[in-house]
Structure formats: structure tokens, C-alpha cells
Design a protein around this motif. Structure first.
Motif, short mmCIF file in Angstrom:
data_model
loop_
_atom_site.label_atom_id
_atom_site.label_comp_id
_atom_site.label_asym_id
_atom_site.label_seq_id
_atom_site.Cartn_x
_atom_site.Cartn_y
_atom_site.Cartn_z
N UNK A 172 0.83 -1.21 0.00
CA UNK A 172 0.00 0.00 0.00
C UNK A 172 0.86 1.26 0.00
N UNK A 173 1.97 1.20 0.72
CA UNK A 173 2.87 2.35 0.75
C UNK A 173 3.51 2.56 -0.62
N UNK A 174 3.89 1.46 -1.28
CA UNK A 174 4.47 1.57 -2.62
C UNK A 174 3.46 2.19 -3.59
N UNK A 175 2.21 1.76 -3.48
CA UNK A 175 1.15 2.33 -4.33
C UNK A 175 0.96 3.81 -4.03
N UNK A 176 0.99 4.15 -2.74
CA UNK A 176 0.82 5.55 -2.33
C UNK A 176 1.93 6.42 -2.91
N UNK A 177 3.18 5.96 -2.78
CA UNK A 177 4.31 6.74 -3.28
C UNK A 177 4.23 6.90 -4.80
N UNK A 178 3.88 5.82 -5.50
CA UNK A 178 3.77 5.89 -6.97
C UNK A 178 2.72 6.92 -7.38
N UNK A 179 1.57 6.88 -6.73
CA UNK A 179 0.49 7.82 -7.09
C UNK A 179 0.83 9.25 -6.69
N UNK A 180 1.53 9.43 -5.58
CA UNK A 180 1.94 10.77 -5.18
C UNK A 180 2.89 11.38 -6.21
#
Length: 436
Positions: A172-180
Motif C-alpha cells: 500500500x505504501x508503494x502504491x501511495x508513493x507511486x500515485x503521489x
């Protein structure tokens, strides 16, 4: 109203009058000074923020979350407590140095929030990752000073704590960073934290980067991702692989197994680009150090064994290395003759690597493009072709093919015209050999 002169203060050698003072007047402290001297109370800020978030009904909406945060920003010091604001929104609570949670208090809505069981019922259709990213994006547009601490300190520090969370939270953190990075266009410098030894351990960094790539490529092209990786400061994605599997074979196998073959192709191009720069620089340096052609050949053969590159590319790089080493300080009317003499001297170093027609066409085209771009040696092109021919770097058939079909569009008509005589001679010579 009469004023009584102020007497000289005893001990004041200069005899200057003392500054007047106001009695019975309360001096208000400047706002900026008050903020600077105020206590730093992250838990008080967190508790105040949670009171605002607790008023959002469930299931939540991003609009409601943004509205509450903008309202909170009118009374809470978002700039001073930016780290605590992002911790609350992304990981749900305050973190201690080292990445462990400070206490059990959690936000009702955060990016790493579990989405199974009772938590899923409370969230409804609201996606914590996408919702929080959109929330941060919209709040950052309102409070523009928040983006700098997000990309400079919060995310780099947070990625250093990856080992503290389970696999689902890290995804989830990886997804968050990618989208940010996609949505806010923040600097991707946080990715350098993935190369830290304690993050690389147990393939934690590798799994994070794999999820990051997958999410990023679901929204953007591989070219866009490549540009982001160049800006990230993560010089080589092999650095996120544990030392025992830090090689091209494991990299290729991993991303192919993960259904990301485009990463394999992209990395091959990146690696080839690095070899190109190293080769050009090394060839130029060895020539300037007056190494022999045999020493240059030995270096290139060793490199081809350790980090092989297509011969066509290698021949182009060799020529570019020559031009980098050439002394361009001579008078303009001497450059043409000097460059022909220079290439005649170094040409034997290219002969062992020009064994294929593709490699020979490659070095001819590299020379054509270079002469087109640097008009100081434009007229020297036919002589340079003769030099390569006499040194057995290019064959007569390669020159003829280049003239008929293989020339680059850069100044093509000019180069074809100035080599007509040479090509005609080679064709006649080839016909005579066929007759014999």
C-alpha cells in the motif's frame, strides 16, 4: 505638557541619555517570534487533528476529508507539524525514531489502513490509498508549503522504515508513493532510501520497488517511468537487490516472473547507455595517455567479455572516443588534415571489432553524423572513409552498401555526392575481381 530633562545615568561614561521607557503598557510579542518560541507538541497536534477527523461520517468521502483538513488548517500549524500531519494521513499514527508507532492512537482514515473485516465495512467503497493521495494533493494545493517537507523529509524517512510493516502495508505504501509522484509530481528522491542496507535486507526494497513499478506503469509509460528514475537519485536499481542476487540474470528473471518485461528492456537500455559513456571516456583517455592501439584493443576485448555490447554500437563509441581525444586547438585551416592523420593513427584499434557488415555501417554512419554536426571537418569525410578502408575497418562492400542504402538522413545528399568517386572506384575494382 512640560518634560523634565532626563538626567545622565550614573556610570554612563558617554553621558548619553537613557532610552525612555513606557510604564503600564503591555508589549505584545510578534506572531513569528511567538511561533518560534512555542513548545513543540506533536501529540497535542495529533489529538487536535483526530478530533476534526472524528467528525467525518462513515463510509468517508474524499471531499469530506479534504473539507475537514482545510478547516483544521485554519487553527492548526500544518507547516510546523507537517511530518505529524503526513504520518497521521499515511500510516495512521505518530512514529518514533526508528519507525515504530508512538502509541495506539490511530486516525479513522489513512493510506495503510486494513481493508478487510470490520474495517472494510466502515470504509465502504472508499479506497484508502487513492483517497488519501487525492486528499494530500488537494490539501497541498491549498497549503502549498506542504509539498516540500513531503518530498524532502517525510517520504525519504518513511521508506527507511519499510521493514517495520508487513507485506500488505508495504504494498500500500508503494502504491501511495507511486500515485503521489504521478499525481502531485513530487520529486522522487525518496527512492534513494531503498538502497540502504537494512531496507535491502530480505528483499524488502525489491518487493517495494516491484509494486511501485507495477502501479506506475498502470498509469504511465515506461519512458515516463525512466525519466522519474533518472531524477530519483537511485543510480542503479540493481542496488535494491540483496548482494547474493545482485546481477543482471537475477534482475531479468525477477521482473519477467513479475510480469514486467518492459522493466527488463528499459534496464538493458540504461545499462547500455552506461557502457557507452564508459567506453567513449576510456578510449579517449587511453589515447590522450599515449597508450598503444594494442592496449586499447585489449581493454575493449576485456570489456566485451565482462559487459558485452553489440559490435555496431561499440564501433560507433570507438569513433566518438577518437573525436573526444582529438586535439581541436589547431588552426582552422589545419583541422581537416590533422583529423585525417589522427584517425589514420588510431584506426587499427577498431579493426578487431568491425567484423560484421552492421558494425562497419555503424562506424560509417557515426562518422557521417559527426562530420555533419561539426562542419569544421565536413570536407574531410571522403578522406576519413579511405582511411578506414585502408585500415581494414570497413570493406568495399560496406562502403558501397552505405552509399546505396545505408546512409543516415543527416546531410545525406552531400555525403553521397562527395563519395561518388570513391564508390565508383570500388565498384569498378569489384567488377574487375569478378571478371578475373
Amino acid at each position: 505638557m512640560s518634560h523634565t530633562p532626563t538626567s545622565t545615568t550614573p556610570g554612563n561614561a558617554s553621558g548619553a541619555a537613557a532610552k525612555p521607557t513606557l510604564t503600564g503598557v503591555r508589549i505584545r510579542q510578534r506572531k513569528g517570534q511567538a511561533k518560534a518560541t512555542a513548545k513543540f507538541e506533536p501529540e497535542v497536534f495529533r489529538d487536535s487533528l483526530l478530533l476534526h477527523l472524528a467528525l467525518i461520517p462513515t463510509p468517508p468521502t474524499t471531499d469530506a476529508l479534504v473539507t475537514k483538513l482545510v478547516q483544521a488548517g485554519t487553527t492548526l500549524e500544518f507547516l510546523k507539524y507537517s511530518e505529524q500531519l503526513f504520518e497521521t494521513l499515511v500510516v495512521g499514527g505518530l512514529l518514533q525514531p526508528g519507525g515504530s508507532y508512538l502509541d495506539e492512537k490511530r486516525s479513522p482514515f489513512y493510506s495503510l489502513q486494513p481493508t478487510e473485516g470490520e474495517a472494510a465495512e466502515a470504509l465502504g467503497d472508499w479506497d484508502p490509498v487513492k483517497g488519501i493521495v487525492e486528499t494530500i494533493q488537494r490539501v497541498s494545493q491549498r497549503y502549498r508549503y506542504l509539498q516540500r517537507p513531503l518530498e524532502d523529509s517525510f517520504l525519504p524517512d518513511l521508506l527507511g522504515y519499510l521493514g517495520k510493516w508487513d507485506l500488505a502495508s508495504r504494498d500500500k505504501l508503494a502504491s501511495t508513493v507511486a500515485l503521489l509522484i504521478i499525481e502531485l509530481q513530487i520529486a522522487p528522491k525518496c527512492l534513494t532510501s531503498l538502497a540502504k542496507d537494512h531496507v535491502v535486507k530480505d528483499e524488502v526494497a525489491l518487493r517495494f520497488l516491484t509494486t511501485f513499478f507495477r502501479v506506475y506503469l498502470s498509469r504511465q509509460t515506461i519512458e515516463h517511468l525512466g525519466a522519474v528514475m533518472r531524477r530519483s537519485g537511485l543510480r542503479d536499481i540493481l542496488s535494491v537487490f540483496p548482494v547474493a542476487i545482485r546481477d543482471r540474470a537475477h534482475l531479468d528473471a525477477h521482473f519477467k516472473n513479475e510480469g514486467l518485461p518492459q522493466i527488463v528492456d528499459w534496464y538493458a537500455k540504461v545499462a547500455l547507455s552506461e557502457i557507452k559513456e564508459e567506453t567513449i571516456t576510456a578510449v579517449a583517455r587511453m589515447i590522450q595517455d599515449e597508450d598503444t592501439n594494442d592496449q586499447v584493443v585489449e581493454y575493449l576485448k576485456t570489456q566485451q567479455t565482462e559487459r558485452p555490447a553489440p559490435e555496431a554500437d561499440l564501433c560507433e563509441w570507438i569513433f566518438q572516443g577518437w573525436m573526444k581525444a582529438f586535439d581541436w586547438s589547431a588552426r582552422a585551416d589545419q583541422l581537416e588534415s590533422n583529423v585525417v592523420a589522427f584517425v589514420n593513427q588510431v584506426a587499427p584499434a577498431a579493426e578487431p571489432f568491425a567484423s560484421t557488415a552492421k558494425a562497419q555501417i555503424g562506424i560509417l554512419n557515426a562518422m557521417q553524423v559527426y562530420c555533419y554536426q561539426d562542419t569544421r571537418i565536413l570536407k574531410a569525410f571522403p578522406q576519413l572513409v579511405k582511411v578506414l578502408y585502408n585500415a581494414d575497418v570497413v570493406s568495399d562492400q560496406a562502403i558501397i552498401y552505405w552509399h546505396q542504402k545505408g546512409a543516415k538522413p543527416n546531410g545525406k545528399q552531400h555525403f553521397l555526392k562527395v563519395t561518388e568517386a570513391l564508390v565508383r572506384f570500388l565498384e569498378e575494382q569489384s567488377d574487375d575481381e569478378d571478371d578475373e
